[in-house]
Design a protein around this motif. Structure first.
Motif, PDB file in Angstrom:
ATOM      1  N   ILE A 199       0.840  -1.206   0.000  1.00 39.31           N
ATOM      2  CA  ILE A 199       0.000   0.000   0.000  1.00 39.31           C
ATOM      3  C   ILE A 199       0.872   1.252   0.000  1.00 39.31           C
ATOM      4  O   ILE A 199       0.569   2.227  -0.697  1.00 39.31           O
ATOM      5  N   ALA A 223       1.959   1.764  -3.496  1.00 39.89           N
ATOM      6  CA  ALA A 223       0.859   2.255  -4.324  1.00 39.89           C
ATOM      7  C   ALA A 223       0.630   3.744  -4.067  1.00 39.89           C
ATOM      8  O   ALA A 223       0.401   4.514  -5.001  1.00 39.89           O
ATOM      9  N   ARG A 238       2.871   5.844  -3.161  1.00 39.68           N
ATOM     10  CA  ARG A 238       3.978   6.549  -3.802  1.00 39.68           C
ATOM     11  C   ARG A 238       3.690   6.738  -5.295  1.00 39.68           C
ATOM     12  O   ARG A 238       3.882   7.818  -5.837  1.00 39.68           O
ATOM     13  N   GLU A 239       3.195   5.694  -5.930  1.00 37.30           N
ATOM     14  CA  GLU A 239       2.987   5.754  -7.371  1.00 37.30           C
ATOM     15  C   GLU A 239       1.812   6.658  -7.735  1.00 37.30           C
ATOM     16  O   GLU A 239       1.879   7.410  -8.697  1.00 37.30           O
ATOM     17  N   ASP A 240       0.707   6.546  -7.015  1.00 35.51           N
ATOM     18  CA  ASP A 240      -0.481   7.347  -7.326  1.00 35.51           C
ATOM     19  C   ASP A 240      -1.413   7.276  -6.116  1.00 35.51           C
ATOM     20  O   ASP A 240      -2.226   6.358  -5.994  1.00 35.51           O
ATOM     21  N   GLU A 246      -3.923   9.137  -5.104  1.00 35.03           N
ATOM     22  CA  GLU A 246      -5.356   9.314  -5.333  1.00 35.03           C
ATOM     23  C   GLU A 246      -5.988   8.021  -5.848  1.00 35.03           C
ATOM     24  O   GLU A 246      -7.060   7.607  -5.401  1.00 35.03           O
ATOM     25  N   ARG A 247      -5.292   7.362  -6.781  1.00 32.63           N
ATOM     26  CA  ARG A 247      -5.804   6.105  -7.309  1.00 32.63           C
ATOM     27  C   ARG A 247      -5.885   5.056  -6.201  1.00 32.63           C
ATOM     28  O   ARG A 247      -6.836   4.275  -6.124  1.00 32.63           O
ATOM     29  N   THR A 248      -4.871   5.034  -5.349  1.00 37.64           N
ATOM     30  CA  THR A 248      -4.860   4.088  -4.236  1.00 37.64           C
ATOM     31  C   THR A 248      -6.067   4.314  -3.338  1.00 37.64           C
ATOM     32  O   THR A 248      -6.704   3.366  -2.879  1.00 37.64           O
ATOM     33  N   GLU A 249      -6.392   5.579  -3.122  1.00 38.92           N
ATOM     34  CA  GLU A 249      -7.543   5.871  -2.275  1.00 38.92           C
ATOM     35  C   GLU A 249      -8.831   5.319  -2.883  1.00 38.92           C
ATOM     36  O   GLU A 249      -9.692   4.804  -2.164  1.00 38.92           O
ATOM     37  N   THR A 250      -8.949   5.397  -4.202  1.00 35.45           N
ATOM     38  CA  THR A 250     -10.191   4.916  -4.820  1.00 35.45           C
ATOM     39  C   THR A 250     -10.333   3.394  -4.718  1.00 35.45           C
ATOM     40  O   THR A 250     -11.368   2.851  -5.068  1.00 35.45           O
ATOM     41  N   PHE A 251      -9.278   2.715  -4.276  1.00 32.42           N
ATOM     42  CA  PHE A 251      -9.423   1.281  -4.009  1.00 32.42           C
ATOM     43  C   PHE A 251      -9.842   1.027  -2.559  1.00 32.42           C
ATOM     44  O   PHE A 251      -9.870  -0.112  -2.107  1.00 32.42           O
ATOM     45  N   GLY A 252     -10.127   2.103  -1.834  1.00 30.01           N
ATOM     46  CA  GLY A 252     -10.676   1.924  -0.485  1.00 30.01           C
ATOM     47  C   GLY A 252      -9.675   2.091   0.640  1.00 30.01           C
ATOM     48  O   GLY A 252      -9.963   1.714   1.769  1.00 30.01           O
ATOM     49  N   TYR A 253      -8.505   2.646   0.341  1.00 27.87           N
ATOM     50  CA  TYR A 253      -7.512   2.832   1.399  1.00 27.87           C
ATOM     51  C   TYR A 253      -7.521   4.287   1.866  1.00 27.87           C
ATOM     52  O   TYR A 253      -7.472   5.206   1.041  1.00 27.87           O
TER      53      TYR A 253
END
Ligand SMILES: Nc1ncnc2c1ncn2[C@@H]1O[C@H](COP(=O)(O)OP(=O)(O)OP(=O)(O)O)[C@@H](O)[C@H]1O
Ligand SMILES: [Mg+2]
Lengths: 251, 372
Positions: free
Chosen positions: B227, B230, B232-234, B236-243
């Protein structure tokens, strides 16, 4: 049974609404990307959104997922006002999105990319199996250890779709899922959408590909200048003179 | 059923770190053996220097964790180091006589920077501050703390028996009080004292470094590590997976502060000395250089580069102020030849060579997670 509900949706009839967007406006400086958009999505339907470039379709998805906030208006999901919820909270309620610009993790492996959405619902020991299962489903078997930026655009599109479906959302938002795919891959995308829909997932798809939309047999909304311009079955939309003028005519 | 030792090794290996082959671990153990026996063949001065380098490595690991793994560049990492050092010193000076040990002081040296990180992290990450804003804000915090500490020469800036001391550094209030204590662990009579100039202190620091390194290897290859990467890479995108990425960033920031605070504590005990200059620009930048040159995305690479560059700085310090200049040039060179660090790049190359020569099993082991 679920698929048939949507065919019976008629204006005025109370339907089981999963998503209710009320009068949403989004300003970017002087630009009104959304301008009082109201739209409802019925549970278990496939819903297509189309509209010319810049109509506000992708902005609409950003409002739904919560990565950006509307300037005004409200969004109700499953009977609950989610307008002020953070994106991760909406994800936990069952929303999932595939963005237009993919947003895969390019410097990571395919396995690492799928790990992130899968880990929310699976234990770590199940993940390798689930990853290979999903990759088979999207016809990308055996690419687990490849770096995502080394995949072709089409493969990345598949992966992005796979990532958005992996968490088994209840409302799936797909922004142009067939961009960069071959005709055969596009057909497979339609199959997958029908597959996940028949499992009960509600799907909203932004698309430009007319053949693809026709194959989805979905209720269709047309956005224009950030507003709902027309709505109906695909055939009704395709026959609509005004829609033809703003959209089909320009193609 | 797998044997337990292979389960442990498996938990330490993964795609988030370089060096997952048997070759790597054998080499690491050889290096460790050389390091353990170092006091038997090195001079006293070299051992003292080696302790310092190990402490610097800890500090570098703390920045590697947030910057290399979670994408949070902080230009104020030295502030946690110094806050830890001051906290250890203040509590140590006050309690060493009555308690007879520095157990509480050691804890204070970790807790104080974590509290600071929690407040700052909450302010930054829950307001979704990102990138350069975080980096600059942390530098400003460090400079402000330094500014404050500099003007504490007045005796009224005393906490119990400890006077903050302004530019003189932390010291006892009155001549009769004890100074900054050695690390003294244990209870009552059964205490172990680690004089900063002794081999015992060196082994203590080495043991802590090894434990922190292994702990972080485990952490970054666990779910949490996936996580982090993820984010580090993006993010906002990581957040949209529920984190909840705010919580992820806040927690890793606090953990990093704990490690930096531990390093600062050891540093203060090592020299029985802590000074406001530690908050200034140079030490903050120095950590960034250590991490960037080695390879911010890999823990082991960062230790290698910190030891190498730290040693080089000491050698260069004979010639006056050139050391930071030389390190800056090395950084520029490193960024041109290998954006993700020289040691990481070399490590990947060696991994490939080993794989090409080694047995089939080693090939599999190297490629399983060796390359990102
Ligand atoms: N972050 C932003 N800042 C400023 N303007 C923006 C931003 N995002 C979108 N816009 C503008 O808002 C309008 C709607 O954009 P949006 O991306 O939603 O269109 P779209 O319907 O998805 O178009 P396309 O079919 O090209 O994907 C466009 O005029 C676009 O330039
Ligand atoms: Mg768009």
């Amino acid at each position: 049974m679920q698929a048939s509900t949507l065919e019976r949706v008629v204006p005025g009839v109370v339907a089981d609404v999963i998503l209710d967007v009320r009068n949403v406006t989004k300003h970017y400086g002087g630009i009104r990307a959304l301008d009082g958009l109201s739209l409802q999505v019925v549970r278990s339907e496939i819903h297509c959104v189309l509209g010319p470039n810049g109509a506000g379709k992708s902005t609409f998805f950003k409002m739904l997922m919560g990565t950006e906030r509307p300037t005004s208006g409200s969004i109700h999901y499953d009977g609950r006002d989610v307008t002020r919820l953070q994106a991760f909270e909406r994800a936990r309620l069952g929303l999932s999105v595939k963005f237009q610009n993919l947003r895969t993790f390019g410097d990571l492996t395919v396995f690492q990319n799928l790990f992130i959405p899968l880990r929310r619902t699976c234990g770590p020991s199940e993940i390798p199996d689930r990853v290979s299962e999903i990759l088979r489903q999207v016809r990308l078997p055996g690419v687990e250890n490849r770096l995502v930026r080394h995949l072709s655009h089409g493969q990345q599109q598949w992966l992005a779709i796979a990532m958005s479906v992996a968490s088994r959302p209840r409302l799936l938002l797909l922004d142009e899922p067939t961009a960069g795919l071959s005709a055969e891959e596009t057909e497979r995308t339609a199959e997958i959408i029908h597959e996940v829909n028949s499992e009960g997932m509600t799907v909203v798809v932004i698309e430009h590909d007319m053949g693809f939309i026709r194959s989805l047999k979905a209720r269709t909304s047309v956005l224009h200048y950030g507003r709902l311009f027309a709505q109906g079955s695909f055939d009704e939309i395709a026959a609509n003179e005004h829609v033809r003028q703003i959209y089909l005519g320009t193609e | 059923m797998e044997p337990p030792q292979s389960r442990i090794i498996a938990a330490l290996n993964g795609p988030q770190t370089l060096g997952n082959s048997a070759f790597f671990w054998i080499f690491a153990i050889l290096v460790l053996i050389v390091a353990i026996f170092f006091p038997f063949y090195a001079s006293r001065f070299q051992v003292i220097t080696a302790s310092n380098l190990a402490i610097s490595s800890l500090l570098a690991l703390s920045l590697c964790l947030i910057w290399g793994y979670c994408g949070i560049l902080s230009l104020g990492q030295a502030s946690f180091y110094c806050v830890g050092g001051y906290a250890f010193g203040v509590v140590g000076i006050n309690l060493i006589e009555s308690a007879g040990n520095t157990n509480l002081a050691l804890i204070a040296g970790i807790v104080a920077p974590v509290l600071l990180a929690a407040v700052l992290g909450w302010l930054m990450f829950y307001r979704r501050l990102k990138g350069v804003y975080v980096a600059i804000l942390m530098l400003i915090v460090s400079l402000l703390l330094g500014l404050f500490m500099r003007q504490t020469a007045d005796p009224s800036y005393a906490i119990g028996k400890a006077a903050l001391g302004g530019m003189n550094g932390l010291r006892p209030e009155s001549a009769g009080d004890p100074g900054i204590p050695n690390i003294t662990l244990g209870f009552g009579e059964a205490v172990a004292v680690f004089d900063g100039r002794s081999a015992g202190f060196y082994w203590l620091v080495l043991a802590i470094l090894v434990l922190v390194f292994l702990g972080l290897r485990w952490l970054v290859n666990s779910t949490y590590g996936y996580i982090l990467i993820a984010c580090r890479e993006d993010s906002e995108r990581t957040e949209t997976f529920g984190y909840d990425i705010r919580l992820v960033q806040l927690s890793v920031f606090c953990l990093s502060a704990a490690i930096a605070g531990l390093a600062g504590t050891l540093y203060t005990a090592w020299g029985t000395y802590i000074h406001p200059d530690g908050f200034s620009v140079a030490p903050n930048i120095l950590v960034v250089i250590w991490v960037a040159v080695g390879g911010r995305k890999d823990l082991a690479s960062v230790i290698v580069s910190t030891v190498a560059l730290g040693w080089l700085s000491l050698e260069l310090s004979r010639y006056g102020e050139v050391s930071l200049l030389v390190l800056g040039l090395i950084l520029i060179f490193a960024m041109m030849v290998a954006r993700d660090g020289i040691v990481s790049a070399l490590g990947e190359q060696i991994g490939r060579l080993v794989a090409a020569r080694g047995s089939r099993r080693e090939i599999v082991a190297c490629f399983k997670g060796g390359r990102r």
